[in-house]
Design an enzyme around this catalytic site. Sequence first.
Site, PDB file in Angstrom:
ATOM      1  N   GLU A 120       0.820  -1.222   0.000  1.00  0.00           N
ATOM      2  CA  GLU A 120       0.000   0.000   0.000  1.00  0.00           C
ATOM      3  C   GLU A 120       0.849   1.265   0.000  1.00  0.00           C
ATOM      4  O   GLU A 120       0.543   2.223  -0.722  1.00  0.00           O
ATOM      5  CB  GLU A 120      -0.907  -0.002   1.230  1.00  0.00           C
ATOM      6  CG  GLU A 120      -1.792   1.216   1.346  1.00  0.00           C
ATOM      7  CD  GLU A 120      -2.599   1.223   2.636  1.00  0.00           C
ATOM      8  OE1 GLU A 120      -3.134   2.282   2.982  1.00  0.00           O
ATOM      9  OE2 GLU A 120      -2.673   0.166   3.283  1.00  0.00           O
ATOM     10  N   ASP A 121       1.931   1.288   0.791  1.00  0.00           N
ATOM     11  CA  ASP A 121       2.651   2.546   1.040  1.00  0.00           C
ATOM     12  C   ASP A 121       4.057   2.611   0.455  1.00  0.00           C
ATOM     13  O   ASP A 121       4.742   3.622   0.635  1.00  0.00           O
ATOM     14  CB  ASP A 121       2.746   2.788   2.558  1.00  0.00           C
ATOM     15  CG  ASP A 121       1.385   3.029   3.187  1.00  0.00           C
ATOM     16  OD1 ASP A 121       0.492   3.510   2.478  1.00  0.00           O
ATOM     17  OD2 ASP A 121       1.213   2.720   4.375  1.00  0.00           O
TER      18      ASP A 121
END
Length: 753
Positions: free
Chosen positions: A110-111
Amino acid sequence: MSAESEQVLDKAASVEPAPLATPETPKPATHRQKFLRQIELIDRVAAYDPTVDEAMLNRAYVYAMKMHGAQLRASGDPYFAHPIEVAGILTDYKLDAAAIATALLHDTIEDTPATYEEIASKFSEEIATMVEGVTKLTRLELQSEYTKSSENLRKFILAISKDIRVLLVKLADRLHNMRTLHFVAPEKRERISRETLEVYAPLARSIGCNRFATELEDLAFSHINPLAHQAIIHRLEEMRTEKGSTIAAIARDVAAKLEKQGMSARVMGREKSPYSIWKKLQRKSVGFNQLSDIFAFRVVMQNTDDCYRALGIIHRTWPCVQERFKDFISTPKSNNYKSLHTTVVGHKGTRIELQIRTEEMDRVAEEGVAAHWGYKNQAYGFDEEAATRDGGRNPMNSLRNIVNIVENGGDSEDWVEHAKMEMYLDQVFVFSPKGRLISLPRGAMPLDFAFAVHTQVGETAIGCLINGEHKPLRTVLQNGDQVEILTGLESRVNQDWFSLTVTGKARSAIRRHLRQREAGDFIKLGKTAIERAAAQVDKALKDISWRPAFERFNVTSEDELFELCGRGKIFPAKILEAIFPGLKLPMMLTTDSLTRIKDGGGGAAFVRGSALHELQTVIFSKCCYPVPGDRIVGFVEGDGVHVHSIECEQLEALEAQDESWIDLHWTLNAEKNTLSVARLRVNMQNKPGVLGQACTLIGEAKGNIVNIRIANKPMDFLDVDFDIEVLDARHITNISAALRTSPMIESVDRVRG
């Protein structure tokens, strides 16, 4: 319940119990840079799994630190401290190495630039799939925040149905985020806390992880309603001072009685968490001092036979409160919870609540599905056989109904409502005529049973036999009832069935059936509404292109657009804005604010019933102040229909006039877009500042006072009637509970006649 909220005497039954210690209320973590070092994390896992692949965990730890690099959290800590702490939380539950690695890597896709393929190649497909399951929640970009939230929940529930470890990682992730929520911007805290209360805590409880659930609830509660949280903490401290010696004496008595019979046991004192007390204040119209189970005891025995022997000894020693005995050992809850619950009357009439269980039952009660990780066939992992031994249930079964609702339900609003309902409600156990045991939520009725057996049985139900006797479909089922459903040849589903069901599965099936049958009516209604709105601005809908509206509202046909409008999901004004860009609309078409439910006229927009004629005047009765969420009925007088709460005290005088009654229910418009007035009668001490304090508590709970009347004014106490604008029945219940937290307020009752 978390260890922080339990007060443990922690003495063998043969040893005098110590006084209750002060509970550690969950508090925000202080700012710190320290986090688990690599060797410390590996040592934690190796302590319960000596065969762990240490090299793989080392790679995951280093990879997470490298990928998150210089990223920082809102607290200023390095971001990689978060996944490391999440992994540390899961070591407390002794999860396998793949789950610990997933915790370390859960934010990388996700990051960071990490991909599914890269994680699969460096670690395994199993770990990559779990990381992706957690990641899917925040990867969706939909039209509205509500739809985004519901779609995330749908994806998440489907993911955890395939691998329960995805849920455990997410719960640990949410728990660490809640512990550091005070670093987040204030406007985000309430939204995150409400999501925690409405989704994650109930999911944790549905798989038996009470330690997770209790801490999540109390942390969320402290942010949503800090005044009530602090008030309850203060009252608990006072009660602990007053009753500490009594509680220790009761524990000594229980321990002594069991020891005298040669039974080895642990006796532990338990204190309800602040959020549990708050919920009870919401459910019951009593003051704080009237709650009888704030302090209770757990009696932990060596085996199941000893549990029943201990129960016999306790019941022979002290009188049992009949309606408070429950046997969850012979009939475990769906989350595999097992225990004997009983309440006895002890010294000086004091009620003593006890839970009797084995060490294994106690661990499962706290850790739920996580309690079943261990060795089987020389491999460390989830042991399903251990979970289902001795009449236990597969922990995944508790999620099956929720998954079915998600897969088969209607739009996001419907299935979110029903899935949450499925997670929140407690249980009763009933039997089919052939002896099949069916678990239903408390308050369930025969139609809930019918839909639990099979959707077709529910749709064709015409009556029921309970314990061999004909009973109304409105009968609330009790533990041990035998239920037989009488069916016809055709479907009898109608709108009134919503008042005869409480389970998400039944309501989802009813709503789906009605949608199919009523789609044509809503299409016609929506089309008419759009045509009328267009006529008010001198626009014709003939030969226009609907495509701009299709694209804006993500629909594929005129019928779908008309149906959404007819159901109140889309305002006609919004559709006209899409079709005619730049169009100036009259104020009456563009108002999206809350509508106030008035006492006469216009009421047909807020209630619906099969026997309600659209031309009849609908009048909301002032005797009981019905609000959305109340169960309601209509009484016909002349050309008008008077709407009453089903609990209205005035209905008894009208009971004989059967032909004048109409079954009613609230429309979606009333449930989502209205304000109503409800009346509370508050009995408070006649002291300076108490009335102002009550008004402040109502305001903090987002209630708007429209009238105050002092109904009774003796020397020491006041009876004060508050007329309050509220959103629905749940809102007025929250306000009542907030008022009950004040030591100056003796009672709070809703006026219903």
